[in-house]
Design an enzyme around this catalytic site. Structure first.
Site, PDB file in Angstrom:
ATOM      1  CD  GLU A 115      -3.324   4.650   5.555  1.00  0.00           C
ATOM      2  OE1 GLU A 115      -2.911   3.988   6.543  1.00  0.00           O
ATOM      3  OE2 GLU A 115      -2.596   5.060   4.658  1.00  0.00           O
ATOM      4  CG  HIS A 185       0.086   1.587  -5.884  1.00  0.00           C
ATOM      5  ND1 HIS A 185       0.946   0.584  -5.547  1.00  0.00           N
ATOM      6  CD2 HIS A 185       0.443   2.657  -5.117  1.00  0.00           C
ATOM      7  CE1 HIS A 185       1.798   1.008  -4.631  1.00  0.00           C
ATOM      8  NE2 HIS A 185       1.501   2.253  -4.346  1.00  0.00           N
TER       9      HIS A 185
END
Lengths: 392, 424
Positions: A115, A185
């Site tokens: 990322e 999540h």
């Protein structure tokens, strides 16, 4: 990771009748109870009316409205590129389906699993003058990129005296509770970024809003983070214009006018508070003004303050933890403003179970915990009216 | 019944297709793994990292400035070589004066480039003017080679009204759009993946432009460096990674920074063409950069250059390196292996320079620096209004209100602030 996909798959299999998977060990388990499993933490997506101002529309869910926005962008802006983990085959939430075939592998491509690299790379693409649309697979994984976002992207223009900027960077990430996502999540990290001048943070409530806001983010000459409520990817369906249209950033929307209390939310929670507003009217006779904030940074302070002048009460609902959550910023601004602008009135704010408690959603009891901690219509409306203005 | 069924008598029946073996059709047993292209080996052996005899160091001149292998002589003109020399020495002079000015409290902070002038000038000279430069903080010579005036170096250090950065950053955080030098930021290695992104955009543009990204051996330990290398290789970007391995990251010597064979040895791990050069040999740096640039653009692949050098000065004005290294060690590099001396010896050997010119240039360059310095001293600082502009492209209402609040505050309490030093 196709978390949503897995969940749906399992439900479909267990719900089916006799078949190969009812044989053997499966056949010895008690059958699933019929009907929906989730009770309290539901919300009902409330679609908006089909717009007439932007030409032909098509039925789209949230991920399709995102694809449409990206398609419009790649078609009109030859410099635009989309990249991130797994975007090439269409993305784990299908937001980029078909785009690589249509626009080429140099424009829609996978990056390595990193990322900080995705955002750093995106900044560089933007600095070189091209339009960069970076995907972070889940907002929960945006943190390795925090340095690049806060120390670099947000400060690029300021620190260089406007010699350089990365305004053509947009970062997209799936966001928020989905029911079974647990700690990693499900996160809503907007509060971390709200503290960072130089970037914009935007969260849509629906497909119509998503396409218009995403296009505005891409056009905007500042780096933007666009959080997409993942629980709405399939569940939210509206008639969405096929051509591009732009919804302005930093403008909140009053969805329903009211006189007794202002309800503020963003993303999925907007649908919860809409339902709360209806329940409050029916059960308590309370008239709620419902506001979708849409842009977290820079946020529309005027719209919220103006509404609270009228109603005298404010309730903010978000999934993120209570302490340091964005509701704190809103309520402290409203209080500061109220004290300065309306010195003869005061606002008394009580603890309301409007926000997610201060916990990461526990893995072992993921679904139960999400049910319990997800701000829901029944919990929000259990709050009772509070005294507000002093006389005079 | 297959062997599998015999092993699982008491468990539930498993679909037959899982138990049946796949029939291989290839005659030889070659590895089929998608993740590596390699042969099998049947002897257990670990690969030993080679740090005793590492990647060799490419050089063109010896320490006396003599070309060792005439085939490697870049055959630059006298004019070009003089520009190398004058840039390196002017940088050195500017460093001395600005370091001293910090000591006197005139500027807040400074970082010198002593000993690394060769890495700046050799590489800058090998690039095209429009190649984009991402630096770390010790590459002022690259900007100087591209013609950035002394006035603007000083303006940034003083943070005065002439600073194109509007006085916002600490000294030595230079940037110049016209000369394609991206503004420096303090966090280390953040520029590395950014440089890769810019190179990707250039590749799509078919612009025949390369990107060069400078960083130190310390910054190469950051995750962003790993990210940048991997992205550059997988996305096939025309980028030069230029590592200045100067022996120290503040007080941390290389023995505490890494255990492998420096930074060059990491390149092949990423699939990147790599070379190690003598950073104090300006011709070696030039040759390597030039060839790497040519190939990076022609072949759309990254190149890694590790320039070995030595940081003669302290890390910055906030550092006193005698706390962690000996004066003898520093003196060795200053006297025995300095890029400026080696080039001077070379020029003397060629008859391109002499003592007279040296004396005259020293005087002239010092005078130029002092003039720029005195100018910079006299200027005001930028207006406080610039605190609020450029946070966003347009100023949002919250910032406007804050700007107005500051203006009101200064009207009431301005006497408590040194407003006379700032432009209105």
């Amino acid at each position: 990771m196709a978390a949503a996909g897995l969940g749906l798959c399992r439900l479909a299999v267990l719900a089916s009748g006799p078949g190969p998977l009812r044989a053997g060990v499966w056949g010895r388990l008690p059958p699933l109870a019929a009907g929906p499993r989730r009770h309290a933490a539901h919300f009902t997506f409330q679609p908006d009316a089909e717009p007439s101002a932007h030409g032909q529309t098509q039925k789209m869910n949230l991920f399709q409205s995102i694809t449409s926005a990206l398609d419009n962008t790649l078609s009109r802006d030859p410099t635009a590129v989309i990249f991130g983990e797994d975007v090439a085959f269409g993305g784990v939430f299908r937001c980029t389906v078909g785009l690589r075939d249509k626009y080429g592998k140099d424009r829609v491509f996978n990056t390595p699993l990193c990322e900080q690299g995705i955002v750093g790379f995106g900044i560089g693409v933007a600095v070189a003058g091209a339009t960069a649309i970076a995907e972070i697979q889940f907002a929960d994984y945006i943190f390795p990129a925090f340095d690049q976002i806060v120390n670099e992207a947000a400060k690029y223009r300021y620190r260089s005296g406007d010699l350089f900027n990365c305004g053509s960077l947009t970062i997209r990430a799936p966001w928020g509770c989905v029911g079974h996502g647990a700690l990693y999540h499900s996160q809503s990290p907007e509060a971390f970024f709200a503290h960072c001048p130089g970037i914009k943070v935007v969260i849509p409530r629906s497909p119509l809003q998503a396409k218009g806001l995403l296009l505005s983010c891409i056009e905007d000459k500042n780096p933007c983070i666009f959080f997409e409520p993942k629980i709405l990817y399939r569940a939210a369906v509206e008639q969405v214009p096929v051509e591009p249209y732009y919804i302005p950033l930093s403008q909140a929307e009053v969805l329903q006018e009211g006189s007794d209390v202002t309800l503020v939310a963003w993303g999925t929670q907007v649908h919860v508070i809409r339902e709360v507003a209806t329940m409050a009217q029916e059960k308590l006779g309370v008239s709620c003004e419902v506001i979708d904030l849409k842009t977290i940074l820079p946020w529309d302070t005027e719209a919220v303050c103006k509404s609270v002048v009228k109603t005298g009460r404010l309730l903010i609902s978000h999934e993120a933890p209570l302490t340091g959550g964005f509701a704190s910023e809103i309520s402290s601004t409203v209080q500061r403003w109220a004290v300065r602008e309306q010195p003869r009135s005061f606002l008394q704010l009580e603890e309301v179970p409007g926000d997610g408690p201060d916990l990461a959603l526990g893995a072992a009891h993921a679904e139960e915990e999400e049910v319990l901690s997800f701000p829901s219509p029944s919990r929000t409306s259990s709050w009772s009216p509070v005294h507000s203005r002093s006389p005079g | 019944m297959s062997e599998g069924d015999a092993l699982l008598p008491h468990l539930c029946p498993v679909p037959q297709r899982v138990l049946r073996q796949q029939q291989f059709t290839s005659l030889e047993e070659k590895p089929q793994f998608p993740g590596a292209s390699a042969d099998f080996v049947d002897k257990l052996d670990f690969i030993q990292p080679n740090v005793i005899s590492g990647i060799p160091i490419y050089r063109v001149m010896d320490r006396q400035g003599q070309i060792i292998n005439p085939d490697e002589d870049p055959q630059l003109s006298q004019e070009q070589v003089l520009k190398f020399y004058k840039t390196m020495t002017l940088l050195n002079t500017m460093d001395r004066i600005l370091y001293e000015s910090q000591r006197q409290g005139r500027i807040s902070f400074y970082m010198t480039n002593y000993g690394e002038e060769g890495t700046h000038v050799g590489s800058a000279a090998a690039l095209d003017d429009t190649d984009l430069v991402f630096g770390q903080y010790r590459e002022a010579g690259v900007l100087m080679y591209r013609g950035y005036p002394l006035d603007l170096f000083m303006a940034q250090c003083y943070g005065n009204t002439s600073d194109t950065g509007k006085g916002r950053q600490m000294p030595v955080h230079y940037g110049c759009r016209d000369r394609h030098f991206v503004t420096i930021s303090s966090p280390l290695a953040t520029q590395i993946p950014q440089a890769v992104g810019a190179a990707y955009a250039f590749k799509r543009d078919n612009a025949s432009r390369a990107v060069i990204c400078y960083f130190g051996e310390g910054a190469a330990s950051e995750g962003d460096a790993h990210a940048g290398f991997n992205f550059a290789a997988t996305l096939e970007c025309p980028i030069l990674f230029f590592c200045r391995n100067n022996g120290y990251a503040i007080s941390t010597p290389t023995s505490e920074q890494y255990r492998g064979d420096g930074i060059a040895a990491r390149g092949p791990g990423y699939g990147i063409m790599s070379i190690r050069v003598d950073g104090n040999d300006v011709f070696a740096v030039y040759n390597a950069t030039r060839e790497a640039r040519r190939r990076a653009i022609a072949e759309n692949q990254p190149f890694l250059i590790e320039a070995m050098t030595y940081r003669i000065g302290h890390h910055s004005t906030s550092d006193d390196s005698s706390a962690y290294r000996s004066v003898d060690e520093v003196n060795y590099w200053d006297k025995q292996d300095h890029p400026i001396s080696r080039l001077r010896h070379h020029m003397l050997g060629r008859g391109w320079w002499d003592e007279e010119q040296e004396k005259s240039w020293r005087k002239k360059s010092r005078k130029r620096v002092m003039e720029a310095f005195e100018q910079a001293e006299r200027k005001l600082k930028p207006s406080p209004q610039h605190l609020f502009s450029d946070v966003y492209c347009e100023m949002p209402p919250q910032l406007q209100k804050q700007q107005e609040a500051l203006a009101r505050h200064l009207r009431l309490y301005g006497e408590h602030y040194p407003l006379e030093h700032f432009e209105k």
